[in-house]
Write an enzyme that holds these catalytic residues in place. Structure first.
Site, PDB file in Angstrom:
ATOM      1  N   LYS A   1     -18.341  43.000  16.816  1.00 32.94           N
ATOM      2  CA  LYS A   1     -17.268  43.784  17.434  1.00 32.94           C
ATOM      3  C   LYS A   1     -17.305  45.220  16.947  1.00 32.94           C
ATOM      4  CE  LYS A   1     -13.577  44.485  19.810  1.00 32.94           C
ATOM      5  NZ  LYS A   1     -13.900  44.738  21.233  1.00 32.94           N
TER       6      LYS A   1
ATOM      7  N   ARG B   1     -15.368  39.573  14.718  1.00 30.86           N
ATOM      8  CA  ARG B   1     -16.216  40.719  14.406  1.00 30.86           C
ATOM      9  C   ARG B   1     -17.693  40.405  14.609  1.00 30.86           C
ATOM     10  NH1 ARG B   1     -13.566  44.355  10.467  1.00 30.86           N
ATOM     11  NH2 ARG B   1     -15.598  44.853   9.612  1.00 30.86           N
TER      12      ARG B   1
ATOM     13  N   GLU C   1     -21.393  49.470  33.001  1.00 32.27           N
ATOM     14  CA  GLU C   1     -20.456  48.642  32.234  1.00 32.27           C
ATOM     15  C   GLU C   1     -20.470  47.197  32.731  1.00 32.27           C
ATOM     16  OE1 GLU C   1     -19.028  48.884  29.548  1.00 32.27           O
ATOM     17  OE2 GLU C   1     -17.340  47.514  29.561  1.00 32.27           O
TER      18      GLU C   1
ATOM     19  N   HIS D   1     -36.592  54.438  43.288  1.00 34.69           N
ATOM     20  CA  HIS D   1     -37.604  54.985  42.382  1.00 34.69           C
ATOM     21  C   HIS D   1     -38.074  53.944  41.363  1.00 34.69           C
ATOM     22  CE1 HIS D   1     -36.968  58.850  44.173  1.00 34.69           C
ATOM     23  NE2 HIS D   1     -35.671  58.788  43.894  1.00 34.69           N
TER      24      HIS D   1
ATOM     25  N   TRP E   1     -23.044  38.977   8.739  1.00 39.89           N
ATOM     26  CA  TRP E   1     -23.865  39.296   9.921  1.00 39.89           C
ATOM     27  C   TRP E   1     -25.170  39.809   9.336  1.00 39.89           C
ATOM     28  CZ3 TRP E   1     -26.170  43.573  12.318  1.00 39.89           C
ATOM     29  CH2 TRP E   1     -26.383  43.481  13.699  1.00 39.89           C
TER      30      TRP E   1
ATOM     31  N   GLU F   1     -23.996  40.935  27.580  1.00 38.34           N
ATOM     32  CA  GLU F   1     -23.386  40.672  26.265  1.00 38.34           C
ATOM     33  C   GLU F   1     -22.969  39.216  26.092  1.00 38.34           C
ATOM     34  OE1 GLU F   1     -20.956  44.488  24.544  1.00 38.34           O
ATOM     35  OE2 GLU F   1     -20.176  43.613  26.371  1.00 38.34           O
TER      36      GLU F   1
ATOM     37  N   ASN G   1     -19.896  44.180   2.700  1.00 39.24           N
ATOM     38  CA  ASN G   1     -20.220  44.640   4.063  1.00 39.24           C
ATOM     39  C   ASN G   1     -20.980  45.946   3.915  1.00 39.24           C
ATOM     40  OD1 ASN G   1     -18.537  42.614   4.843  1.00 39.24           O
ATOM     41  ND2 ASN G   1     -16.964  43.926   5.743  1.00 39.24           N
ATOM     42  N   GLY G   2     -22.024  46.133   4.700  1.00 35.31           N
ATOM     43  CA  GLY G   2     -22.772  47.386   4.641  1.00 35.31           C
ATOM     44  C   GLY G   2     -24.205  47.131   4.208  1.00 35.31           C
TER      45      GLY G   2
ATOM     46  N   CYS H   1     -19.962  41.976   9.407  1.00 35.25           N
ATOM     47  CA  CYS H   1     -19.445  41.173   8.289  1.00 35.25           C
ATOM     48  C   CYS H   1     -17.941  41.390   8.089  1.00 35.25           C
ATOM     49  CB  CYS H   1     -20.130  41.576   6.992  1.00 35.25           C
ATOM     50  SG  CYS H   1     -21.905  41.628   7.070  1.00 35.25           S
TER      51      CYS H   1
ATOM     52  N   LYS I   1     -21.469  44.022  30.373  1.00 40.37           N
ATOM     53  CA  LYS I   1     -20.588  42.859  30.154  1.00 40.37           C
ATOM     54  C   LYS I   1     -21.361  41.568  30.383  1.00 40.37           C
ATOM     55  CE  LYS I   1     -18.147  44.281  28.357  1.00 40.37           C
ATOM     56  NZ  LYS I   1     -17.910  45.567  27.902  1.00 40.37           N
TER      57      LYS I   1
HETATM   58  C1  G6P Z   1     -20.230  47.217  19.530  1.00 39.17           C
HETATM   59  C2  G6P Z   1     -19.345  46.378  20.424  1.00 39.17           C
HETATM   60  C3  G6P Z   1     -19.197  47.050  21.784  1.00 39.17           C
HETATM   61  C4  G6P Z   1     -18.650  48.459  21.595  1.00 39.17           C
HETATM   62  C5  G6P Z   1     -19.536  49.278  20.659  1.00 39.17           C
HETATM   63  C6  G6P Z   1     -18.866  50.582  20.272  1.00 39.17           C
HETATM   64  O1  G6P Z   1     -21.535  47.199  19.993  1.00 39.17           O
HETATM   65  O2  G6P Z   1     -19.890  45.078  20.588  1.00 39.17           O
HETATM   66  O3  G6P Z   1     -18.281  46.305  22.578  1.00 39.17           O
HETATM   67  O4  G6P Z   1     -18.554  49.091  22.837  1.00 39.17           O
HETATM   68  O5  G6P Z   1     -19.759  48.564  19.444  1.00 39.17           O
HETATM   69  O6  G6P Z   1     -17.717  50.269  19.526  1.00 39.17           O
HETATM   70  P1  G6P Z   1     -16.495  51.218  19.295  1.00 39.17           P
HETATM   71  O7  G6P Z   1     -15.572  50.443  18.410  1.00 39.17           O
HETATM   72  O8  G6P Z   1     -17.037  52.448  18.610  1.00 39.17           O
HETATM   73  O9  G6P Z   1     -15.908  51.547  20.610  1.00 39.17           O
END
Ligand code: G6P
Length: 610
Positions: free
Chosen positions: A605, A27, A483, A506, A74, A490, A100-101, A2, A487
């Site tokens: 984000k 965000r 990673e 395995h 959100w 996501e 937010n929260g 949010c 990506k």
């Molecule tokens: C969210 C984001 C990811 C990020 C993760 C950790 O899930 O979508 O891209 O890696 O949070 O975020 P931070 O700000 O702690 O690196």
């Protein structure tokens, strides 16, 4: 997650609030809303979906106001629809709240308020705040006092902004666990969940801490605890400018940020890497050389992409600094009873510096006596402020939800830390010089990979429609496989798994047939021959192979269907290069499938809830 923006001043607040919401879109959110103070009343408009839907709804010219609050939601409690979108109002419609929260004791509070006759219209936890504040206003309290009284009854996390039609031009904000920033300009003031909506208007900001409130009005602002003890907060200057949070001609923030990497990696090293001496200097650690030499063990805490960077840090620090390292998901660490003995240092990696699980894990580690060092991108963020020391990664603002440049900057700073700690221990001058020179050459090599961006297009055409991908790597390239897979899922919503290449036999090998694209990260290192054998195992089962290989490696073409080349470097720095084609692959596949790259579904984000 949010987002909040609030404005008071001489200008019309509507365009400022809508533009602010757009700057918060990155965000992650599913609905938006606005409440303005106009002619002694509140006007509230909300819309499920994008900010542009809300924008359409407020275009009727009826809003002519100079103060208001706005929100991107959100969903946590209740579906993402018009009704559950913030702001939420009390029974009289005189008080509006954005939040937010999560209010954890909202059930108990709601039952009590219902029993007192309050009428609820949404399924959200936030609505209890509006009614609680109403209750205290009806007792004769001013808005600021009523908000404080309400918050003292609340358990959970919040960043809030509140307006009342009875106090025109006044916005009350407060924080506990969810960030809130005050923007200070000439005769106008802002409240926001991060600096993105503020920085186009002013660079002067005040960061609230947990348990604090701010009251803004055209006459000024003041800060206090939620118990109304006044506090003087320093005004900080934001280093970012607007250009850094705009797309700069690219179609998406993610693509811009992929292309930022030669510069962002350079920025992470600037003034820190001493190439000629094979050393690095990291002033922010706040540790004496003796204290650094006394480190017996490092625990890395992080989530998501930052956790992947942490794995690479583990390999580097163990190999070159000979310090035992464990990498933990912050969310797991905080709920077990981890051993944090003397000599343990906790390294907390977070792009945003606000991820709640990471923050809570850091607090738990500090409670157990550990020194916590933060590796953070966002200056002034909570982790940066609460840690005992640390290193800003200086990647610049990262807006794309799928993290790219923060990852390479995190790995870069972990390499600098390896140099610092390694040279104090067993790393020779010669090895230090090798690492420093190799690091110095990384930005130029990333540039070379980006120049060959088009090589990825053919792979996108052939495999972009597949539903599953496997990513395999060994050693330093195993976290890169994780990673790369992250990506892809996501932003393109394709199921992708990262695995250590040797573990394939395995289990995942059962998945392999001609419909399974397998991405091998097989740059030239000690594990190269083994990875080539794994590649043969996939080929024998008709899996389609996309290889990330070292320039000049022709042998790989005999086993792989497609090869994306990256320049050679030291094994420990290979992730900084091999991840780039994987970022491009994920981006291009997502665009090809028509996905909204900068606002992927369900993702945020900065994840400020548990
Ligand atoms: C969210 C984001 C990811 C990020 C993760 C950790 O899930 O979508 O891209 O890696 O949070 O975020 P931070 O700000 O702690 O690196």
């Amino acid at each position: 997650m949010c987002g909040i923006v609030g404005y008071v001043g001489n200008r019309s607040c509507l365009p400022i609030l809508i533009e602010g919401l757009k700057r918060l879109e990155y965000r992650g959110y599913d609905s938006a809303g606005i409440a303005v103070q106009q002619n002694g009343a509140l006007l509230v408009r909300k819309a499920a979906g994008k900010v542009r839907v809300l924008e359409e709804r407020v275009k009727d010219g009826k809003i002519v106001a100079h103060s208001g609050i706005a929100h991107t939601r959100w969903a946590t409690h209740g579906a993402p629809n018009d009704i559950n979108a913030h702001p939420h109002t009390d029974c009289s419609g005189k008080i509006a709240v954005v939040h937010n929260g999560i209010i954890e004791n909202y059930g108990v509070l709601k039952s009590a308020l219902l029993a007192e006759g309050h009428k609820f219209v949404t399924e959200t936890d936030t609505e209890v705040l509006a009614h609680l504040i109403e209750k205290h206003v009806k007792r004769g309290l001013k808005l600021e006092q009523a908000v404080g009284a309400a918050l003292r009854a609340v358990e959970g996390t919040y960043g809030i902004a509140v307006v009342s039609s009875d106090e025109p031009g006044v916005i009350v904000g407060a924080r506990n666990g969810s960030p809130l920033v005050v923007g200070v300009a000439d005769g106008e003031y802002f409240l926001a969940s991060d600096v993105a909506p503020i920085v186009g208007h002013t660079r002067q900001v005040v960061y609230l801490d947990d348990g604090e409130m701010a009251v803004i009005s055209p006459d000024g602002f003041h800060t206090a605890t939620i118990n109304h003890q006044p506090i003087d907060k320093p005004v900080h200057e934001v280093e970012w400018d607007l250009g850094q949070i705009e797309k700069g001609g690219y179609d998406h923030f993610m693509l811009k940020e992929i292309h930022d990497q030669p510069a962002s990696v350079r920025d992470s090293m600037r003034g820190r890497l001493i190439v000629d001496e094979g050393l690095a200097r990291l002033g922010g650690l706040n540790m004496t050389p003796e204290q650094m030499r006394d480190i017996k063990r490092i625990i890395i805490l992080a989530c998501g992409t930052s956790w992947h960077a942490g794995l690479i840090g583990e390999y580097m620090l163990e190999e070159h600094a000979r310090i035992p390292v464990e990498v933990e998901y912050a969310s797991e660490f905080r709920y077990r009873n981890p051993i944090v003995d003397q000599g343990t240092v906790v390294l907390v990696i977070s792009q945003s510096g606000e991820t709640l699980d990471t923050l809570a894990a850091m607090r738990e580690a500090r409670r157990k006596g550990a020194r916590a060092l933060g590796l953070v991108n966002v200056v002034g963020s909570t982790i940066a402020r609460e840690s005992d020391g640390g290193v800003y990664i200086h990647a610049g603002p990262e807006i794309g939800v799928a993290s790219t440049k923060a990852f390479t900057s995190q790995v870069t700073v972990l390499a600098l830390l390896t140099l610092v700690l390694g040279r104090q221990r067993e790393m020779s001058v010669e090895d230090g010089l090798l690492l420093a020179r190799a690091l110095d050459a990384i930005p130029g090599k990333i540039e070379r990979i980006l120049q060959r961006e088009a090589d990825v297009d053919k792979i996108v055409q052939l495999y972009g429609g597949h539903d599953n991908f496997l990513y395999l790597g060994r050693g330093y390239n195993f976290p890169v496989a994780l990673e790369g897979a992250l990506k892809l899922k996501e932003i393109s919503y394709i199921h992708a798994e990262g695995y250590p290449a040797a573990e394939m036999k395995h289990g995942p090998i059962a998945l392999i047939d001609e419909n399974m694209p397998v991405v091998f990260i097989c740059t030239r290192d000690a594990a190269y021959d083994k990875v080539m054998s794994n590649m043969s195992e996939v080929r024998a089962r008709k899996g389609r192979i996309i290889a990330i290989a070292t320039e000049g490696d022709d042998a790989v073409k005999e086993r792989a269907d497609h090869v994306l080349y990256v320049p050679d470097t030291l094994t420990c720095l290979q992730p900084l290069l091999s991840v780039i084609p994987l970022q491009l692959l994920a981006y291009k596949v997502a665009v090809n499938r028509g996905c909204d790259v900068d606002q992927p579904r369900n993702l945020a984000k900065s994840v400020t809830v548990e």
